[in-house]
Design a protein around this motif. Structure first.
Motif, PDB file in Angstrom:
ATOM      1  N   GLU A   4       0.830  -1.207   0.000  1.00  0.00           N
ATOM      2  CA  GLU A   4       0.000   0.000   0.000  1.00  0.00           C
ATOM      3  C   GLU A   4       0.863   1.256   0.000  1.00  0.00           C
ATOM      4  N   ALA A   5       2.005   1.217   0.666  1.00  0.00           N
ATOM      5  CA  ALA A   5       2.926   2.358   0.639  1.00  0.00           C
ATOM      6  C   ALA A   5       3.418   2.583  -0.789  1.00  0.00           C
ATOM      7  N   LEU A   6       3.714   1.516  -1.513  1.00  0.00           N
ATOM      8  CA  LEU A   6       4.170   1.639  -2.897  1.00  0.00           C
ATOM      9  C   LEU A   6       3.093   2.224  -3.804  1.00  0.00           C
ATOM     10  N   ARG A   7       1.844   1.939  -3.501  1.00  0.00           N
ATOM     11  CA  ARG A   7       0.740   2.436  -4.328  1.00  0.00           C
ATOM     12  C   ARG A   7       0.567   3.951  -4.224  1.00  0.00           C
ATOM     13  N   PRO A  76      15.881   4.595  -9.223  1.00  0.00           N
ATOM     14  CA  PRO A  76      16.340   5.377 -10.377  1.00  0.00           C
ATOM     15  C   PRO A  76      15.591   6.698 -10.507  1.00  0.00           C
ATOM     16  N   ARG A  77      16.287   7.662 -11.100  1.00  0.00           N
ATOM     17  CA  ARG A  77      15.673   8.952 -11.388  1.00  0.00           C
ATOM     18  C   ARG A  77      14.733   8.814 -12.580  1.00  0.00           C
ATOM     19  N   ARG A  78      13.819   9.735 -12.686  1.00  0.00           N
ATOM     20  CA  ARG A  78      12.827   9.755 -13.775  1.00  0.00           C
ATOM     21  C   ARG A  78      13.508   9.682 -15.148  1.00  0.00           C
ATOM     22  N   ASN A 103       8.698  10.250 -10.586  1.00  0.00           N
ATOM     23  CA  ASN A 103       9.544  10.759  -9.502  1.00  0.00           C
ATOM     24  C   ASN A 103       9.129  10.064  -8.207  1.00  0.00           C
ATOM     25  N   VAL A 104       9.772   8.952  -7.896  1.00  0.00           N
ATOM     26  CA  VAL A 104       9.389   8.178  -6.717  1.00  0.00           C
ATOM     27  C   VAL A 104       9.771   8.873  -5.421  1.00  0.00           C
ATOM     28  N   TYR A 105      10.736   9.780  -5.488  1.00  0.00           N
ATOM     29  CA  TYR A 105      11.155  10.493  -4.283  1.00  0.00           C
ATOM     30  C   TYR A 105      10.100  11.497  -3.832  1.00  0.00           C
ATOM     31  N   LYS A 106       9.208  11.858  -4.716  1.00  0.00           N
ATOM     32  CA  LYS A 106       8.142  12.816  -4.390  1.00  0.00           C
ATOM     33  C   LYS A 106       7.062  12.170  -3.525  1.00  0.00           C
TER      34      LYS A 106
END
Length: 128
Positions: A4-7, A76-78, A103-106
């Motif tokens: 759920e965190a990944l979603r 990885p970066r976008r 952007n997964v860091y967002k």
């Protein structure tokens, strides 16, 4: 729950949805998924998700999970994801025109060691 965190990230929700439907997310899709998800899932759960890709299979899933874990890959970066996406049919980033997409860091909160690793990389790059 870790899934759920990944979603919380649209791209990861897109990849999870495809894997739930038994679709192939492509070689680089599996790599991106593993590089991000290994920070949230234990190895067995990661292998289970990767193994749902009909083109990957259980053996590749175990190998990829171990490789990503052993090498300690940062997400990885976008720009890198878009580069890899151009090399396969499945769209890893579902809306590549949106600059925030991928952007997964967002959207995701990673363990502190991920941010430390990234900082060390940029410090070494600046020093050279």
């Amino acid at each position: 729950m870790a899934v759920e965190a990944l979603r919380k990230n649209h791209m990861m929700a897109h990849l999870l949805g495809a894997l739930e439907r038994g679709e192939s997310i492509g070689r680089y899709g599996r790599l991106v998924f593993a590089m991000i998800a290994h920070h949230f899932l234990d190895r067995d759960e990661l292998v289970d998700w990767l193994g749902r890709d009909p083109e990957g299979g259980a053996e590749e899933a175990r190998s990829l999970a171990m490789q990503v874990e052993r090498r300690g890959y940062s997400p990885p970066r976008r720009e890198r994801i878009l580069e890899w996406q151009r090399q396969q049919e499945f769209p890893i980033i579902p809306n590549a025109d949106d600059p925030d997409e991928g952007n997964v860091y967002k959207d995701l909160e990673f363990p502190e060691e991920v941010y430390q690793h990234i900082n060390e990389y940029y410090e070494q790059k600046a020093a050279s």
